[in-house]
Design an enzyme around this catalytic site. Structure first.
Site, PDB file in Angstrom:
ATOM      1  N   GLU A  92       0.816  -1.215   0.000  1.00 61.48           N
ATOM      2  CA  GLU A  92       0.000   0.000   0.000  1.00 61.48           C
ATOM      3  C   GLU A  92       0.849   1.265   0.000  1.00 61.48           C
ATOM      4  O   GLU A  92       0.362   2.345   0.311  1.00 61.48           O
ATOM      5  CB  GLU A  92      -0.935  -0.016   1.204  1.00 61.48           C
ATOM      6  CG  GLU A  92      -1.866  -1.210   1.244  1.00 61.48           C
ATOM      7  CD  GLU A  92      -3.161  -1.016   0.471  1.00 61.48           C
ATOM      8  OE1 GLU A  92      -3.779   0.051   0.603  1.00 61.48           O
ATOM      9  OE2 GLU A  92      -3.555  -1.942  -0.272  1.00 61.48           O
TER      10      GLU A  92
ATOM     11  N   HIS B  81      -4.248   1.682   7.572  1.00 59.57           N
ATOM     12  CA  HIS B  81      -2.849   1.979   7.229  1.00 59.57           C
ATOM     13  C   HIS B  81      -2.138   2.506   8.467  1.00 59.57           C
ATOM     14  O   HIS B  81      -2.764   3.106   9.354  1.00 59.57           O
ATOM     15  CB  HIS B  81      -2.750   3.048   6.129  1.00 59.57           C
ATOM     16  CG  HIS B  81      -3.213   2.599   4.791  1.00 59.57           C
ATOM     17  ND1 HIS B  81      -3.939   3.424   3.951  1.00 59.57           N
ATOM     18  CD2 HIS B  81      -3.069   1.430   4.137  1.00 59.57           C
ATOM     19  CE1 HIS B  81      -4.215   2.773   2.829  1.00 59.57           C
ATOM     20  NE2 HIS B  81      -3.696   1.559   2.929  1.00 59.57           N
TER      21      HIS B  81
ATOM     22  N   CYS C 265      -2.842  11.303   3.890  1.00 63.81           N
ATOM     23  CA  CYS C 265      -3.224  10.500   2.721  1.00 63.81           C
ATOM     24  C   CYS C 265      -3.039  11.275   1.429  1.00 63.81           C
ATOM     25  O   CYS C 265      -2.719  10.687   0.386  1.00 63.81           O
ATOM     26  CB  CYS C 265      -4.689  10.061   2.828  1.00 63.81           C
ATOM     27  SG  CYS C 265      -5.011   8.831   4.105  1.00 63.81           S
TER      28      CYS C 265
END
Length: 451
Positions: free
Chosen positions: A180, A255, A374
């Site tokens: 990721e 995450h 993000c």
């Protein structure tokens, strides 16, 4: 370009993702509490894009180095054709809207705006060959994101085109190597131009089935992180692999950047971020050659639920020249959660490690589960690398004005799930992106421009 002098000045450049014209709330991300909670609501692509741009511009005005990364082509017709839809592009849209709305929603996602997931970057000071290495994330854990890597790779090559960058292929598209990107990778260092320590955080080691989360999937595997560290030529003595706390994953911490952030020698994290916190501290201190600076937020002060609801740790830690304390960039939601607001007031007034806390309105992104961290990709760049950037992606006043105008012309004020079946939306997006590639001088990076 001649070899980079590792003693020359280096900067951390934050490249913010431009929110795409199809920004919507489809609730696609299992394990992301905000994404699921807001599924089906009306979105505003124009407001989302402007909120992100204003945050980037505000930081540029403060003196930080800022860049932008363009969104991807959506809806992605090529993927729909691979899934059995045929005819003209408008016919493909209409067919999928009638027969498979969930697939149309997936290929229309604007999730590429969260460029922390775009790739993992290892700067030249850390690698064996003295070059900056970039590996696009394969994003195999979510279908709507797994279609991003090919375009991501082309965009990154267009932006970081100098000989001092090495571009790798994404890891094999297998659950064993689920990757990721930088959302699970943090670089700590004494100075950006000096060798740093790479902290890779994983949720699944593929060996102990009892050690992982029980409710939500772990999106980063240990073998994926190990493969990136090897391919980037990182010094094993300066790499730390840490297991994410499985309980936190099951509470919506999909995450590591939802529960921890680091910069220079400072790690800011929740008490429940890691499975073995003391081991993380010890290994990072060893790699740095000095004691790690830590701000650990206890559960008794901010619960894990409040941390996820506010995205306190999905923040940006920015080093301010000539100041000991850092600037902490957080979403406005932190003002709305009493425990978090109270904690931040105390942190700003009492901690010598944080000089200032600044709040930004990123509501449109936050509703889909993505905060300040993000929305940005951190790339340490030397003065030479910055000067050699041919693409017009480094934010300045003219580019800011052009992007605001571009968004105003091409973006819809509101977008519902039913609007995704409108073939006109595809034409609007392609027109906008074609113009954007010219504006940013990145060439033909989209499928519709290439085939």
């Amino acid at each position: 370009m001649p070899p980079i002098n590792i003693h020359s000045t280096a900067y951390e450049v934050n490249f913010d993702g431009i929110v795409g014209p199809t920004h919507n709330y489809a609730g696609l991300s299992f394990g992301n509490v905000a994404s699921i909670e807001h599924g089906g609501r009306v979105a505003s692509p124009k407001q989302a894009a402007l909120q992100g741009l204003e945050k980037a511009w505000a930081l540029q005005q403060m003196g930080f180095n800022q860049g932008v990364i363009p969104p991807q082509e959506r809806p992605h017709i090529h993927t729909l054709r691979k899934l059995g839809f045929s005819g003209s592009d408008p016919e493909v849209i209409r067919q999928s809207a009638r027969r498979a709305t969930h697939l149309l929603a997936a290929v229309s996602s604007a999730s590429s705006m969260w460029v922390a997931n775009a790739c993992t970057v290892s700067p030249y000071a850390d690698t064996a060959d003295g070059k900056t290495h970039i590996t696009p994330a394969n994003l195999t854990s979510m279908f709507h994101r797994s279609i991003e890597p090919p375009t991501t790779g082309r965009i990154l090559k267009a932006i970081f085109s100098a000989d001092s960058f090495v571009h790798h292929e994404p890891l094999p598209a297998s659950s064993s190597f689920s990757d990721e990107g930088a959302a699970n990778h943090t670089r700590l260092c004494k100075a950006y131009s000096q060798s740093g320590v790479a902290l890779f955080v994983y949720g699944d080691d593929l060996m102990d089935n009892t050690a992982g989360p029980k409710k939500y999937p772990a999106r980063q595997t240990l073998p994926a992180s190990q493969a990136i560290a090897r391919s980037h030529g990182l010094n094993p003595q300066k790499v730390v692999f840490a297991r994410q706390n499985p309980y936190a994953i099951d509470q919506g911490v999909f995450h590591n950047d939802v529960i921890a952030v680091g910069n220079h020698e400072l790690l800011f994290h929740h008490e429940l971020a890691f499975a073995d916190t003391q081991s993380v501290y010890s290994q990072l201190s060893d790699g740095l050659g000095s004691e790690l600076q830590v701000i650990k937020v206890p559960t008794a002060v901010v619960s894990l639920e409040d941390a996820v609801r506010s995205y306190l740790f999905n923040s940006q830690l920015l080093s301010v020249p000539d100041q000991k304390g850092a600037l902490l960039i957080v979403p406005r939601e932190c003002l709305e959660v009493p425990s978090v607001h109270e904690y931040l007031r105390a942190l700003e007034s009492e901690s010598p490690l944080i000089d200032k806390v600044q709040f930004f309105d990123l509501r449109q992104s936050m509703n889909n589960g993505g905060g300040p961290a993000c929305l940005r990709l951190r790339v340490v760049m030397s003065e030479q690398q910055i000067a050699a950037t041919d693409a017009d992606v480094l934010l300045d006043a003219p580019l800011y004005r052009q992007l605001r105008n571009w968004i105003g012309i091409h973006y819809r004020d509101r977008l519902t799930m039913s609007d995704l079946g409108d073939p006109n939306l595809l034409d609007e997006c392609r027109t906008a992106l074609d113009e954007l590639t010219q504006l940013l001088q990145i060439g033909s990076v989209y499928d519709f421009q290439r085939f």
